[in-house]
Design a protein around this motif. Structure first.
Motif: not given
Length: 351
Positions: A34, A144-149, A151, A153, A163, A165
């Motif tokens: 990512a 924020a991308l790390t949180a998305e990866v 799954g 926040s 958090d 995000t």
């Protein structure tokens, strides 16, 4: 199936140990992919830098791995495993690359804890012609991308949470000293000097032990470690910025206030993730800093590392730029829920 050697009842490659670690490793792999997409979408080129270097870096407290280069004619020259790809990355900026990143294997001797490993991966990226505030924006987007990866926040470590995000808090070092230690840091600084006695007195008043032979930098570090760092990046990420010029490392002075450097560090769950600079391009000033640091290293540890003269030549040709180094393994550890950095390494270094 052959028995596992008795000298180590549960090595990392033991199937049961590896099975426990494998989810962390797959999370690491997803995050790595990512991040490459993140930088590609922003027109960065990925570069590779040589591990063997004339100088491993000139920071006072870093310990490098030393080796020797044998040339075809039989002559030998000392070389070091780099502690960061920074010198080479900046030479590539001088060569004309406007945006670059690297996921580099780096080496630091004498470091092995839950958050340190002698060999690890450093994510570094550089922006020519852009300020270090642009890197702050990068950091928020990358978290924020790390949180998305991941799954989720929110990440947790050491009994606290953050958090990823949430908009990062921006806090100057002076503000952090006032808020968390009750110390007026700026009162101990001038454009050319530091007041060791004033900072020592303030530290003792805050309940921090100060040794008689501690210098200003020693006291500063102790306040950071005991009072400031443990409360950063809790609830939301913290960008700790505007370091004293004496702690500038390879950062340039802040315009309008020569006491302050364009440097920031990123914290999540009280863990330092990244260190960023508005890059110093004054080769004479960088030489002065290197020589001063090596004099102090000689005093403390009885050794010094050579200065990369080619780096100083390149620095004079480097454009204005900003750059940042982020501990990728630490980010992977937080994102995956691992407890130790070696849980997110495919194969840890033998103890």
């Amino acid at each position: 199936m052959p028995a596992i050697p008795s000298v180590d009842a549960s090595p990392w490659w033991s199937p049961d140990v590896y099975a426990d670690r494998r989810p962390f490793l797959l999370a690491r792999q997803r995050l790595q992919g990512a991040l490459r997409g993140f930088f590609a979408a922003r027109d960065f080129v990925e570069v590779e830098t040589p591990i063997l270097q004339v100088s491993p870096g000139n920071e006072i407290h870093l310990k490098a791995f030393a080796t020797e280069l044998e040339r075809p004619d039989g002559t030998r020259a000392p070389r070091y495993l780099h502690t960061s790809p920074e010198f080479t990355a900046k030479k590539l900026l001088a060569a004309g690359e406007p945006r670059l990143f690297t996921l580099a294997r780096v080496f630091r001797n004498g470091e092995r804890t839950a958050l340190h490993h002698p060999e690890f991966t450093m994510l570094e990226w550089y922006r020519a012609g852009e300020s270090y505030e642009a890197l702050m924006v990068d950091c928020a987007a990358l978290l924020a991308l790390t949180a998305e990866v991941a799954g989720a926040s929110t990440v947790r470590f050491g009994g606290v949470s953050c958090d990823l995000t949430a908009t990062p808090e921006r806090l100057t070092v002076a503000e952090a000293f006032t808020r968390h230690a009750g110390i007026d840091l700026m009162a101990t600084l001038s454009a050319t000097d530091t007041d060791r006695d004033a900072l020592s007195h303030a530290a003792r008043a805050a309940g921090i032990r100060v040794a008689e032979d501690d210098g200003w930098a020693d006291v500063f570090t102790r306040i950071m470690v005991e009072k400031v760092e443990p409360v950063l990046g809790i609830g939301r990420p913290t960008i700790l910025c505007e370091y004293p010029i004496s702690e500038a490392a390879l950062a340039r002075p802040k315009p309008g206030d020569p006491r302050i450097a364009e440097r920031f560090e990123l914290y999540v769950c009280a863990v330092e993730l990244a260190n960023a600079f508005g890059e110093l391009t004054d080769a004479a000033e960088q030489r002065r800093r290197f020589e001063g640091w090596m004099d102090e290293k000689q005093r403390l540890y009885g050794e010094r590392y050579p200065i990369d003269e080619e780096f100083l030549v390149a620095l004079a040709h480097m454009p204005e730029a900003s750059g940042i180094a982020l501990g990728f393994d630490r980010l992977a550890m937080l994102a995956s829920g691992a407890r130790r950095i070696d849980e997110v390494l495919w194969a840890p270094v033998a103890p």
